[in-house]
Design a protein around this motif. Structure first.
Motif, short mmCIF file in Angstrom:
data_model
loop_
_atom_site.label_atom_id
_atom_site.label_comp_id
_atom_site.label_asym_id
_atom_site.label_seq_id
_atom_site.Cartn_x
_atom_site.Cartn_y
_atom_site.Cartn_z
N ARG A 65 0.82 -1.21 0.00
CA ARG A 65 0.00 0.00 0.00
C ARG A 65 0.86 1.27 0.00
O ARG A 65 0.58 2.21 -0.74
N LYS A 66 1.90 1.28 0.83
CA LYS A 66 2.75 2.47 0.89
C LYS A 66 3.39 2.74 -0.48
O LYS A 66 3.39 3.88 -0.96
N SER A 67 3.94 1.70 -1.09
CA SER A 67 4.59 1.87 -2.40
C SER A 67 3.59 2.32 -3.46
O SER A 67 3.89 3.18 -4.29
N ALA A 68 2.39 1.74 -3.43
CA ALA A 68 1.35 2.15 -4.37
C ALA A 68 1.00 3.61 -4.18
O ALA A 68 0.80 4.35 -5.16
N ASN A 69 0.93 4.06 -2.93
CA ASN A 69 0.62 5.46 -2.66
C ASN A 69 1.70 6.39 -3.21
O ASN A 69 1.40 7.48 -3.73
N VAL A 70 2.96 5.97 -3.09
CA VAL A 70 4.06 6.77 -3.65
C VAL A 70 3.87 6.95 -5.15
O VAL A 70 4.01 8.05 -5.69
N ILE A 71 3.57 5.86 -5.85
CA ILE A 71 3.39 5.92 -7.31
C ILE A 71 2.16 6.76 -7.66
O ILE A 71 2.22 7.62 -8.56
N LEU A 72 1.05 6.53 -6.97
CA LEU A 72 -0.18 7.28 -7.26
C LEU A 72 0.03 8.77 -7.04
O LEU A 72 -0.47 9.61 -7.79
N ASN A 73 0.80 9.12 -6.02
CA ASN A 73 1.04 10.53 -5.71
C ASN A 73 2.06 11.15 -6.65
O ASN A 73 1.80 12.16 -7.30
N THR A 74 3.24 10.54 -6.73
CA THR A 74 4.36 11.16 -7.45
C THR A 74 4.20 11.09 -8.96
O THR A 74 4.52 12.04 -9.67
N VAL A 75 3.68 9.97 -9.46
CA VAL A 75 3.53 9.81 -10.91
C VAL A 75 2.22 10.39 -11.42
O VAL A 75 2.19 11.11 -12.41
#
Length: 216
Positions: free
Chosen positions: A122-132
């Protein structure tokens, strides 16, 4: 501990924004795929260490297809300095294969699809959803968890509780960049062992009872 009021939260993020108007990840990348790989590698590792490894890796394997051609053993030679590199290499090859076979080599803009990729939580997915993709989601890592609890911004017993509270308590105008500000603040100021309270821009708002004194 009494949580911060809404007015205090607005003031906290206003100050962090003034210090750094356009925060972003410290992971080095040139495409969504490269950020995804870097995020997988960064689990229980430093961004500095990941960037050192990926600097050479992305020269030879910048895309999912190129990563598959490099292969798991070839990948390990580039990331052997990173913790848990055997497992991470296996996951990166597996997720690269999924991206090629199911998504045309592109990183999907979908939480469920991202979290289904090997090595992506979930944390990694959030990073991608936010940054990308620019979504106003907040990735809670150890720094965000620590700062949220120490300051009284969003105290919680686990990362999901902290994330839920941040989603409710962080005003919309700050959500897009909130986790970057909190990560950087935790990394460089509100450090785990010895927070630099005398130089903290939000010291007067913070609820942490064990602030370090000047000269300590």
């Amino acid at each position: 501990m009494k949580p911060l009021s809404r007015a205090e939260i607005v003031e906290l993020f206003t100050r962090l924004r003034e210090l750094n108007p356009h925060p972003t990840t410290e992971l080095a990348y040139h495409s969504p795929y490269q950020l995804l790989v870097a995020v997988v590698l960064s689990a229980q590792s430093t961004d500095v260490g990941v960037n050192k490894a990926t600097r050479k890796l992305f020269e030879v394997a910048p895309t999912p297809q190129a990563m598959l051609e490099l292969g798991e053993e070839g990948l390990k030679r580039y990331i052997s300095s990173i913790g848990f590199y055997n497992t991470k290499a296996k996951n990166i090859i597996a997720l690269s294969r999924i991206l090629v076979e199911r998504y045309g080599g592109q990183v999907p803009h979908d939480r469920e699809a991202l979290e289904a990729l090997p090595g992506v939580g979930r944390k990694s997915a959030n990073v991608i959803l936010n940054t990308v993709f620019g979504e106003p989601v907040i990735a809670v890592d150890t720094h965000v968890f620590r700062v949220s609890n120490r300051t009284g911004l969003a105290p919680g017993k686990d990362v999901r509780e902290v994330e839920r509270k941040l989603e409710r308590r962080v005003p919309d105008e700050f959500k897009r960049d909130a986790h970057h500000w909190l990560i950087l603040h935790g990394r460089y100021v509100c450090k785990a062992r010895k927070p630099d309270c005398p130089h903290c821009v939000i010291r007067d708002l913070c609820r942490y009872p064990h602030k370090t004194p000047a000269g300590a």
